[in-house]
Design an enzyme around this catalytic site. Sequence first.
Site, short mmCIF file in Angstrom:
data_model
loop_
_atom_site.label_atom_id
_atom_site.label_comp_id
_atom_site.label_asym_id
_atom_site.label_seq_id
_atom_site.Cartn_x
_atom_site.Cartn_y
_atom_site.Cartn_z
N TRP A 329 0.56 -1.26 -0.26
CA TRP A 329 -0.23 0.30 0.01
C TRP A 329 0.72 1.24 0.00
CZ3 TRP A 329 -0.20 4.48 2.77
CH2 TRP A 329 -1.81 5.00 2.93
N HIS A 330 2.02 1.22 0.91
CA HIS A 330 2.77 2.59 0.92
C HIS A 330 4.10 2.81 -0.51
CE1 HIS A 330 2.31 1.98 5.12
NE2 HIS A 330 2.34 3.46 5.08
N GLY A 331 3.66 1.78 -1.17
CA GLY A 331 4.34 2.08 -2.12
C GLY A 331 4.56 1.21 -3.50
N PHE A 498 0.97 8.14 -2.07
CA PHE A 498 0.70 6.96 -2.09
C PHE A 498 -0.53 7.00 -2.18
CE2 PHE A 498 4.46 5.84 0.68
CZ PHE A 498 4.31 5.83 1.56
#
Lengths: 498, 485
Positions: A329-331, A498
């Site tokens: 999810w963060h990247g 994000f």
Amino acid sequence: MIFNSYNFLIFFPVVLFIYFIVPKKIRYIWLLIASYYFYMCWNAKYAILIGISTLITYGCGLALQKLNEVQAVVWKKKAVVAFSLISNLGILVFFKYFDFILGNINTILQRFNMSIIDKPFDIILPVGISFYTFQALTYTIDLYRGEVSAEKNIFRYALFVSYFPQLTAGPIERSKNLLVQFRQMDKIKLFNTERIANGSILMIWGFFMKMVISDRVAILVDTVFNQYYRYSTFALVIGAIGFAIQIYCDFGGYSLMSIGASKIMGFDIIENFNVPYFSRSVGEFWRRWHISLSSWLRDYLYIPLGGSRCSKLKKYRNLTITFLASGIWHGAQWTYVVWGGIHAIYQIVGNITKPFRMKVVDKCKVKTECFSYKIAQVITTFILVDLAWIFFRSQTIGDAFKYIYFMFTRLDCWSFFNESIYLLGLDRREINILFFAILVLCIVDLIKYRFNINLDIFLQKQNLWFRWVVIIGLIITIFIYGIYGPSYDAKEFIYSQF
Amino acid sequence: MKFKKILTYIIFFAFLILALYKTNDILKFKFNGGHRIQTAFNNLPKDSVDILFIGTSHIYYGINPAVFWDQAGIPAFDLATSSQPIANTYHLMEYALKTQKPKVVVVDLYKMVSNGKYFNTGIAVKAAGNIKDLRIKYNSFRDSVNQENIVDTFLGYPLYHSRYQELERKDFIDEDYDLYAKNDFKGQIFSSKMKQNIEFQNLKKIKKPKKINARNKEYLDKMIALANKYNVKLEFMIVPYPTAKDKHQGVYLAIEQYLKEKGIDFNNDLLNIDDIGFDYTKDFADNNHLSYIGKEKYSKYILNRFQSKYKFENRQGDEKYSSWQSNADKSKAFTKKAQMLNEDNIVRYLELSSEFGYDMVLRVNGEAAAASEGLQGLLMQLGVEESDLGKKGILVKEGDAVSFLSKDYIGDSWYKQYGKDILSAVVLENENVIGINETNLEGIETGIDIVLYDSNYNLLIETASFDMDRNWDKRKMKFKEADED
């Protein structure tokens, strides 16, 4: 626009002023206009995406409500939820992960000496897509679970998805909290001076964390991480600790600005950070760090998978999936996935070894209720978390491993006693300012940890002169020591992409 | 209760604004050649300037308003900024004419030779940073700074908020005795430097005019229109500078022709250097600016020119213009200081210091105490007792009072405060120490060290050493130099 910009310093007071004077029945319309304007300042075209996400989840909400009313069969409701999830996540995956997926496919193709697939077009990641997508999905899922009723007013619902204080970098709100408050917007008492003052204090503190601490320590962190191969243990340790501080103050600062801005307007949004570096275990860390995301993943992924109410193996599987999801999810980079995976390993290993550790503690007659034990737990947790942050910050997994390797093998104890720290991008004066600012942060966080109250409530309990000294002192400090102006690029919030 | 709450908030915001204002005041730029000139200009009594010079550093190094005052009682002002582009000159003129009605406005056109594109933020900030009229200030930045920097330069504090790294005493206190203090500063800046063997090209041979840059010409026309609007006499000039090239003169020729058609005076003093009578070993500080000697000479030259053209009232004695008198007195003090800085002969140095009435701390080191009869003679002239000759020690001359601290009186000490500086002298077991504030003077091994102060202005003149082993060569001390722009 970002919060620490001239545009926002003009935008917010104007929005606030009009918000206070428009008739209460249409306040939400004004906020919706302001929110879309805020978002379109980044890129006007991507307002279409947020609009699509809004329409899909709004429509699905109405459909679910209808199905609930007619007591339709479960598979029909699940189909609606699935449609909402697939379409929204599909948009998210396309814009955020298309390049990543294609890049990995091409890597595999190259391994087998096959021709790679050319990128058909350039995709720019829409700001905040991860946040508003998850926020929109909470509505669908909460509706399915019967925890909230469908919102018939599309404009009010659109505001829930696009609400500007938390649109680009969270906190990720739940419909049963924020949407419910929007429904009661006309009941909000306008000029509650205490509420406005408290919200302002939170915003000021957020600016302090972001502009004085985070953006300053970022200079040191960038210096070390960008050329980590040149440095020895001391500098690498400082760099790692620096990044832990940077990401906390950047993200935590933004969250506070968001919470503060909302408070001024009369809304209470979810707390996102609760002194995470005072945690005594990695598990506790995740109850204190990015609370809105970790609770979202717990409620909408971990628990539906079975949570911990299943066999140990399944529990570990669920943990792994959840933390890998958090990572991705963060990247769109393997470093984030590895970072997530490391936290999963921490939790699993911690769980497996807990009986053994308790036995050792018991056998060695270690006192567990004393300060020394607790501080040892805090330090150990911080070290574990910070080692994982190295993966989060590094460009590649290889860089992260080398960073850690050098950190443990290029010992240079003498650097603690000479002036090496002043060669890491910040001179003596800047280091002094940074240390002092971090000390202030520690004091504020200690107050929060000890009394479980934020700075605004703490100050409300103090005498007037003290409140004024602190608030004026913080503002002047931001004015003088904040990192802004032509000498510095406006350090964008880490989490905005994000 | 509600009223009490409102009052509380009002008082809070008042404190906050005061704190921000004071912080801004401390942090803002205070360049001598730019900000402080504008600050001094803002501080002038309304309609008090008779001759206003506007332009670049050629103006503030080349023209001394104190000469105009001393010789003819004419209040003049140098409103100039280092390397100021023509666009900024125009806006500064626009700003100046809002509060002053000079008899003559004289604009230095040196920058007409540049290409007309100005995006140097630093220069723009100096040229407009202290303009109080926000519209003019904004326009000045708009015309001279990159688009993306306009807001930052206009607001100012995004540029200078990080000056906490370099704050000095002048950021907190505007000392009265400081030449650049706003109460009586008239824009002139002193350089004690002297460059020898200056040469000018023969520009008289240039006959062919060059095209004037269109953008610069636009602002030239605007200045003419502005002068007409305010009904002030406008002149243009070029202050002599050694690096003038043929192509510069070509541009100046074109300007001269253009202004002649409009009936506006243009004095290109590059062509008058023979009349001015410069001494090319003393009158220039560097390749672009006049020295303190050249400045006096040139100022007198152009004063004569003005007096032959215009009638000016002698304002001496008028209370409204008292700041010009104090400026003239300070100017003399700085001229004397410059003279001392350029005096290398020890005998003449000591004579001048007495003539100028400076306080002096003089330390005799090494064998110099006994070796030199000439030095001993000098010391006796300064007031040292014969019985003290030959001893290592520290001579202190405060006005007419002279004392000699020597090894006979270990622990003997003396100190005096000169504004921000505390000068001290003390005889110790193994050394004689001279210090300014916390810093000790590192002097010469064999010779004499001298610290001079002008007690009238609390002005540090110089810290110098004369080396006996090198034929009494003068050199600067290793610490704390006298302030010089």
